[in-house]
Enzyme design. Sequence first.
Site, PDB file in Angstrom:
ATOM      1  N   HIS A  20      -0.332   9.183 -27.224  1.00  0.00           N
ATOM      2  CA  HIS A  20      -0.162   8.405 -28.628  1.00  0.00           C
ATOM      3  C   HIS A  20       0.169   9.128 -29.858  1.00  0.00           C
ATOM      4  O   HIS A  20       0.905   9.342 -30.715  1.00  0.00           O
ATOM      5  CB  HIS A  20      -0.892   7.201 -29.024  1.00  0.00           C
ATOM      6  CG  HIS A  20      -1.152   6.338 -27.611  1.00  0.00           C
ATOM      7  ND1 HIS A  20      -0.109   6.088 -26.717  1.00  0.00           N
ATOM      8  CD2 HIS A  20      -2.339   5.818 -27.202  1.00  0.00           C
ATOM      9  CE1 HIS A  20      -0.683   5.307 -25.798  1.00  0.00           C
ATOM     10  NE2 HIS A  20      -1.963   5.043 -26.130  1.00  0.00           N
ATOM     11  N   GLU A  30     -11.154   2.805 -32.530  1.00  0.00           N
ATOM     12  CA  GLU A  30     -11.565   1.761 -31.589  1.00  0.00           C
ATOM     13  C   GLU A  30     -12.908   1.101 -31.823  1.00  0.00           C
ATOM     14  O   GLU A  30     -13.926   2.073 -32.061  1.00  0.00           O
ATOM     15  CB  GLU A  30     -11.296   1.679 -30.224  1.00  0.00           C
ATOM     16  CG  GLU A  30      -9.929   2.344 -29.883  1.00  0.00           C
ATOM     17  CD  GLU A  30      -9.499   2.697 -28.529  1.00  0.00           C
ATOM     18  OE1 GLU A  30      -9.087   1.794 -27.771  1.00  0.00           O
ATOM     19  OE2 GLU A  30     -10.032   3.664 -28.124  1.00  0.00           O
ATOM     20  N   ASP A  69       0.838  -1.233  -0.042  1.00  0.00           N
ATOM     21  CA  ASP A  69      -0.145   0.001  -0.033  1.00  0.00           C
ATOM     22  C   ASP A  69       0.897   1.254  -0.019  1.00  0.00           C
ATOM     23  O   ASP A  69       1.608   1.452   0.961  1.00  0.00           O
ATOM     24  CB  ASP A  69      -0.801  -0.038   1.250  1.00  0.00           C
ATOM     25  CG  ASP A  69      -2.027   1.238   1.054  1.00  0.00           C
ATOM     26  OD1 ASP A  69      -1.775   2.271   0.541  1.00  0.00           O
ATOM     27  OD2 ASP A  69      -3.085   1.129   2.016  1.00  0.00           O
ATOM     28  N   ASP A  99      -6.779  10.783 -23.291  1.00  0.00           N
ATOM     29  CA  ASP A  99      -6.328   9.313 -23.134  1.00  0.00           C
ATOM     30  C   ASP A  99      -5.678   9.017 -24.553  1.00  0.00           C
ATOM     31  O   ASP A  99      -4.569   8.113 -24.417  1.00  0.00           O
ATOM     32  CB  ASP A  99      -7.701   8.499 -23.126  1.00  0.00           C
ATOM     33  CG  ASP A  99      -7.450   7.057 -23.010  1.00  0.00           C
ATOM     34  OD1 ASP A  99      -6.456   6.444 -22.138  1.00  0.00           O
ATOM     35  OD2 ASP A  99      -7.801   6.245 -23.881  1.00  0.00           O
ATOM     36  N   LYS A 147       5.836   0.005 -30.861  1.00  0.00           N
ATOM     37  CA  LYS A 147       5.286  -0.742 -32.173  1.00  0.00           C
ATOM     38  C   LYS A 147       6.346  -0.851 -33.033  1.00  0.00           C
ATOM     39  O   LYS A 147       6.905   0.289 -33.533  1.00  0.00           O
ATOM     40  CB  LYS A 147       4.073  -0.131 -32.284  1.00  0.00           C
ATOM     41  CG  LYS A 147       2.738  -0.355 -31.475  1.00  0.00           C
ATOM     42  CD  LYS A 147       1.518   0.250 -31.913  1.00  0.00           C
ATOM     43  CE  LYS A 147       0.374  -0.205 -31.011  1.00  0.00           C
ATOM     44  NZ  LYS A 147      -0.161  -1.348 -31.161  1.00  0.00           N
TER      45      LYS A 147
END
Length: 489
Positions: free
Chosen positions: A239, A215, A92, A234, A181
């Site tokens: 990215h 997506e 924790d 996000d 990638k």
Amino acid sequence: MPGTRQPLDKLLLFGATGDLAQRMLLPSLYGLDEDGLLPADMTITGAARSEMSDDAFRKFAKEALDKFLPADRKEKDKIASFLKRLNYQTLDVTKMDHFTRISDELGDTSKGMAIFLSTAPSLFEPTIKGLDKAGFTHGNVRIGLEKPLGYDLASSREINDAVASVFPEDRIYRFDHYLGKETVQNILALRFGNSFFEPVWNAQGIDNVQITIAETVGLEERAGYYDGAGALRDMVTNHMLQLLALIAMEPPARYDKDAIRDEKAKVFRCLRQIAPEDVPHNTVTGQYGPGAVDGQIVKGYLDELGKPSVTETFVAIKANIDNWRWQGVPFYLRTGKRMAVRRSEIAIQFKPVPHSMFAGRGGLLQPNVLTIRLQPEEYIQMLIMAKEPGLDRDGVHLREVPLNLSLDAEFAGTRRRIAYERLLLDLIEGDQTLFVRRDEVEAQWAWTDAIRAGWAANDMKPKSYASGSWGPSTSIALTERDGVTWQDD
């Protein structure tokens, strides 16, 4: 130049029982071990809040490998050998005595240790304090930081300041898995390993650049995080802006961490900030409603979430780079959930030839398009004009013909690696080339914060779009007012 390549004998893995660890981290580490790429004596200690013994964690890891490894990679003996490396500590991060306990368990770290830290932005500061208290911040320790690194520029600076208080920049590895990638790295090979692109890779040769990350999934198990983040934070801040930088950067002198990251940082400094009054004309925001994806009826975002929300699940942006190479070339960014297809790609449309000799014979020309597909397939395709076979008595007939380089086919004998395999190995070996530097992170946040401020100033709410579509209709107008069409084929 690569990093020190100093062998390490310890890896400390935070969030070791989470979804990322199960899907990516543990399979990636197994893949490296399977190929003999991990230091022979390196132990891997998982840490998370769950109460768990070493044996229970090994069982947990084996179940993850059974579930997420391809069938041809599941070798019983090699999995058993990998599991012997694993240990576990309950942690924790708000309790300093837990760090003392881990320090006692790990013992001497003077031979070197790598830390992979994945935690909520609010927990970075106590975690860093705990690592320092445990003696895990000395010169032979490197730390990898998984996004999200904050939720705006101010919180990102707080996190970076906390980490920088005990780790120098040359021992901080900020992960963006897109940079691991293979196809993304092929952007560099394509641009800087072939002489014929560079003369036209500029405003004189290129009409527009489109970057799409679409997506088909909805919230899945990420509702808690996603509703507080949205598509802009996000996907764009991380990215998509990194992809833009790789496309737009000047040629680095060398393939090393300083040369490449210096050139990316220059792109971000030239990225035109969108003023509040221009945000409604240069951005589109949307939220998916009910619809059909892959033939299946799906709920809208609000039904999935179970409460009201103005979080965007789609965003399209027209960006501009104010420098000599790119002046006047629009960069269109588009990302969303519950889209028509799953696709990540970069489409570069070149300018048309200045004069068509075929016009008087009925031959119609289309501008050349270079497509770099990142997923689900991996390929590079160039559309060129070619003459159709025939005697041409009724005119010259031209059509677009694709020149394809399928990376899956060309390198069929080479195993395709998970992006995290490369990045974890670089963290372990000390090579920062594919990691994001602090000035990049903060420049990205500054740019997207200005967009969010413009949404607030103009009271812009996300427009509903049907699941299984390409987003709100206004995203079509974003490009078509410039005479450009999204590459949706």
